[in-house]
Design an enzyme around this catalytic site. Structure first.
Site, PDB file in Angstrom:
ATOM      1  N   ASN A  88     -31.862  42.926 -10.884  1.00 24.90           N
ATOM      2  CA  ASN A  88     -30.389  42.591 -10.290  1.00 24.90           C
ATOM      3  C   ASN A  88     -29.169  41.874 -11.204  1.00 24.90           C
ATOM      4  OD1 ASN A  88     -29.421  39.601 -10.338  1.00 24.90           O
ATOM      5  ND2 ASN A  88     -31.340  39.199  -9.866  1.00 24.90           N
ATOM      6  N   ASN A 118     -27.729  24.507  -7.768  1.00 26.50           N
ATOM      7  CA  ASN A 118     -28.255  25.115  -8.584  1.00 26.50           C
ATOM      8  C   ASN A 118     -26.809  26.018  -9.799  1.00 26.50           C
ATOM      9  OD1 ASN A 118     -28.345  28.302 -10.607  1.00 26.50           O
ATOM     10  ND2 ASN A 118     -30.844  27.558  -9.528  1.00 26.50           N
ATOM     11  N   ASN A 146     -29.529  26.307 -14.517  1.00 25.95           N
ATOM     12  CA  ASN A 146     -29.808  28.095 -14.234  1.00 25.95           C
ATOM     13  C   ASN A 146     -29.545  27.567 -16.125  1.00 25.95           C
ATOM     14  OD1 ASN A 146     -29.834  30.099 -14.994  1.00 25.95           O
ATOM     15  ND2 ASN A 146     -28.471  31.139 -13.271  1.00 25.95           N
ATOM     16  N   CYS A 149     -28.483  31.361 -19.376  1.00 29.72           N
ATOM     17  CA  CYS A 149     -26.879  31.744 -18.961  1.00 29.72           C
ATOM     18  C   CYS A 149     -26.335  31.644 -20.928  1.00 29.72           C
ATOM     19  CB  CYS A 149     -26.155  31.148 -18.364  1.00 29.72           C
ATOM     20  SG  CYS A 149     -26.208  30.567 -16.428  1.00 29.72           S
ATOM     21  N   ILE A 210     -40.711  30.518 -12.496  1.00 28.62           N
ATOM     22  CA  ILE A 210     -39.590  30.847 -14.015  1.00 28.62           C
ATOM     23  C   ILE A 210     -38.520  32.170 -13.226  1.00 28.62           C
ATOM     24  CG2 ILE A 210     -41.442  31.695 -15.797  1.00 28.62           C
ATOM     25  CD1 ILE A 210     -41.190  34.529 -14.314  1.00 28.62           C
TER      26      ILE A 210
HETATM   27  C1  LIG Z   1     -30.297  38.889  -6.059  1.00 26.83           C
HETATM   28  C2  LIG Z   1     -30.563  37.681  -6.268  1.00 26.83           C
HETATM   29  C3  LIG Z   1     -30.129  36.966  -7.788  1.00 26.83           C
HETATM   30  C4  LIG Z   1     -29.972  35.612  -8.408  1.00 26.83           C
HETATM   31  N1  LIG Z   1     -29.389  34.817  -8.686  1.00 26.83           N
HETATM   32  C5  LIG Z   1     -29.836  33.583  -9.005  1.00 26.83           C
HETATM   33  C6  LIG Z   1     -29.050  32.402  -8.863  1.00 26.83           C
HETATM   34  O1  LIG Z   1     -27.647  32.449  -9.025  1.00 26.83           O
HETATM   35  N2  LIG Z   1     -29.181  31.546 -10.600  1.00 26.83           N
HETATM   36  C7  LIG Z   1     -31.260  31.194 -10.323  1.00 26.83           C
HETATM   37  O2  LIG Z   1     -31.190  29.860 -10.627  1.00 26.83           O
HETATM   38  N3  LIG Z   1     -31.555  32.026 -10.221  1.00 26.83           N
HETATM   39  C8  LIG Z   1     -31.320  33.422  -9.410  1.00 26.83           C
HETATM   40  N4  LIG Z   1     -32.173  34.563  -9.449  1.00 26.83           N
HETATM   41  C9  LIG Z   1     -33.838  33.867  -9.627  1.00 26.83           C
HETATM   42  C10 LIG Z   1     -34.698  33.764  -8.929  1.00 26.83           C
HETATM   43  O3  LIG Z   1     -33.863  32.752  -7.701  1.00 26.83           O
HETATM   44  C11 LIG Z   1     -36.088  33.432  -9.161  1.00 26.83           C
HETATM   45  O4  LIG Z   1     -36.125  32.567  -9.965  1.00 26.83           O
HETATM   46  C12 LIG Z   1     -36.588  35.232  -9.441  1.00 26.83           C
HETATM   47  O5  LIG Z   1     -35.690  36.168  -8.271  1.00 26.83           O
HETATM   48  C13 LIG Z   1     -37.821  34.695  -9.221  1.00 26.83           C
HETATM   49  O6  LIG Z   1     -38.791  34.655  -7.764  1.00 26.83           O
HETATM   50  P1  LIG Z   1     -38.439  35.797  -6.990  1.00 26.83           P
HETATM   51  O7  LIG Z   1     -39.579  37.177  -7.633  1.00 26.83           O
HETATM   52  O8  LIG Z   1     -39.320  35.546  -5.711  1.00 26.83           O
HETATM   53  O9  LIG Z   1     -37.781  36.750  -6.805  1.00 26.83           O
HETATM   54  C14 LIG Z   1     -31.988  35.572  -8.378  1.00 26.83           C
HETATM   55  C15 LIG Z   1     -33.112  36.656  -7.699  1.00 26.83           C
HETATM   56  C16 LIG Z   1     -32.117  37.933  -7.473  1.00 26.83           C
HETATM   57  C17 LIG Z   1     -33.283  38.440  -6.873  1.00 26.83           C
END
Ligand SMILES: Cc1cc2nc3c(=O)[nH]c(=O)nc-3n(C[C@H](O)[C@H](O)[C@H](O)COP(=O)(O)O)c2cc1C
Length: 337
Positions: A88, A118, A146, A149, A210
């Site tokens: 993404n 977040n 987060n 960035c 992570i």
């Molecule tokens: C569509 C999407 C948007 C995300 N947006 C954020 C975000 O705004 N801030 C953040 O810290 N992580 C964001 N993440 C990361 C997730 O919080 C997570 O760390 C990551 O997807 C790994 O976990 P998972 O494998 O269970 O998805 C996003 C992940 C996805 C898939």
């Protein structure tokens, strides 16, 4: 003899939910009712799921990334499926911290489930200002930073890939707010341990690990990269071994609690993360396929403890870590892996 009508089988005795202590203390008064959280960016602001998920049964909600000013996000396409996961590049689309507080905090204040905001930024001053505005707002239970960035003031180098920058932004936010502070580690580094230590030393209450792994996909025509932003973040089951390794490494060098994230799709994943030293887990990408999964995992964990005759899930923490003298505990800053 009169024909006897077969009697309907007696309904099964209702099974009382096992009386297992799932509470977890992440420090600074942030005690979650259970260790299953939903990950930032995959559960909106929580309100979107109110009709389909019993949100009050979650351990906590990490809301979408929130910045000082509104952001429109990256050009499309922003997502694509990959083997065992997805890429993404949403680009932190969000209405800005003031609108988030105005639109959602009132609802959050009426919920039992703690909501962690977040926070993302382009400079230390950005992070500090967002934290300052969230400080003391009813409904905001804590902050998850987060730090994956770009730091615009330092040539766009991500805060999360440099121990100095990660420590600096953590310390600055720590000074700006008394809210519980979680800081989210990036896997896109050669050695995460000095970064985790710098964040812990700078006053974070807990680490989350992570964030996504940096990746790209190629368009079907092979004439360009597929995502509008070229680069995206890989998530889903494909990243679990990497996340497990990072939690395993970090649990041995910091004393603050670790919340694991990466590819959780079933109870076995939760148990694996606990075994390598996490005290809680977040569910992300899997929510898109099944929004009820996190609440199911809360029940699954309680059942698992019940089956093993455990009154608490804490004995499951750290069992796969190298042996240490003192037993692990999930009690916030008392946690010593
Ligand atoms: C569509 C999407 C948007 C995300 N947006 C954020 C975000 O705004 N801030 C953040 O810290 N992580 C964001 N993440 C990361 C997730 O919080 C997570 O760390 C990551 O997807 C790994 O976990 P998972 O494998 O269970 O998805 C996003 C992940 C996805 C898939």
């Amino acid at each position: 003899m009169p024909a006897t009508t077969p009697r309907a089988a007696a309904p099964p005795e209702p099974v009382a939910p096992p009386d297992v202590d799932l509470a977890v203390d992440l420090g600074r008064g942030l005690v979650l009712p259970n260790p299953i959280l939903v990950a930032s960016g995959t559960f909106g602001y929580g309100v979107e799921y109110g009709d389909v998920v019993e949100v009050d049964r979650l351990g906590a909600i990490c809301c979408k990334g929130t910045t000082l000013k509104p952001r429109i996000g990256n050009p499309t396409p922003r997502v694509t499926e990959t083997p065992g996961g997805m890429l993404n590049s949403i680009g932190l689309q969000n209405p800005g911290v003031d609108a988030v507080i105005e639109k959602y905090a009132g609802t959050w204040a009426g919920w039992k489930v703690p909501v962690l905001v977040n926070v993302a930024g382009e400079s230390v001053a950005d992070y500090v200002e967002v934290a300052r505005r969230l400080d003391g707002v009813p409904g905001v239970a804590g902050i998850e930073l987060n730090i994956s960035c770009p730091n615009v003031g330092r040539g766009g180098l991500q805060f999360a890939i440099d121990a100095g920058a990660a420590g600096e932004v953590t310390a600055a936010v720590r000074r700006a707010t008394d809210l519980p502070l979680l800081v989210k580690l990036s896997p896109n580094v050669a050695d995460v341990r000095p970064i985790a230590k710098a964040i812990a030393d700078a006053g974070a209450d807990a680490l989350t690990a992570i964030n996504t792994l940096s990746g790209i996909a190629v368009s079907p025509s092979r004439e360009r990269p597929l995502l509008g932003n070229v680069f995206g973040g890989l998530s889903g089951p494909a990243i679990k071994p990497v996340a497990l390794r990072i939690v395993y490494e970090v649990a041995q060098v910091v004393k603050i609690p670790i919340v694991a994230i990466g590819g959780v799709t079933e109870l076995a994943d939760v148990l694996d993360y606990l075994a390598v030293g996490a005290v809680a887990v977040q569910v992300g990408t899997a929510i898109f396929a099944d929004p009820s999964l996190p609440v199911g995992l809360v029940d699954g964990l309680a059942d698992e403890c019940g089956r093993r005759g455990l009154e608490s899930y804490r004995p499951l923490i750290g069992t796969a870590l190298p042996r240490k003298q003192s037993p692990p505990s999930a009690k916030g800053v008392e946690y010593r892996p």
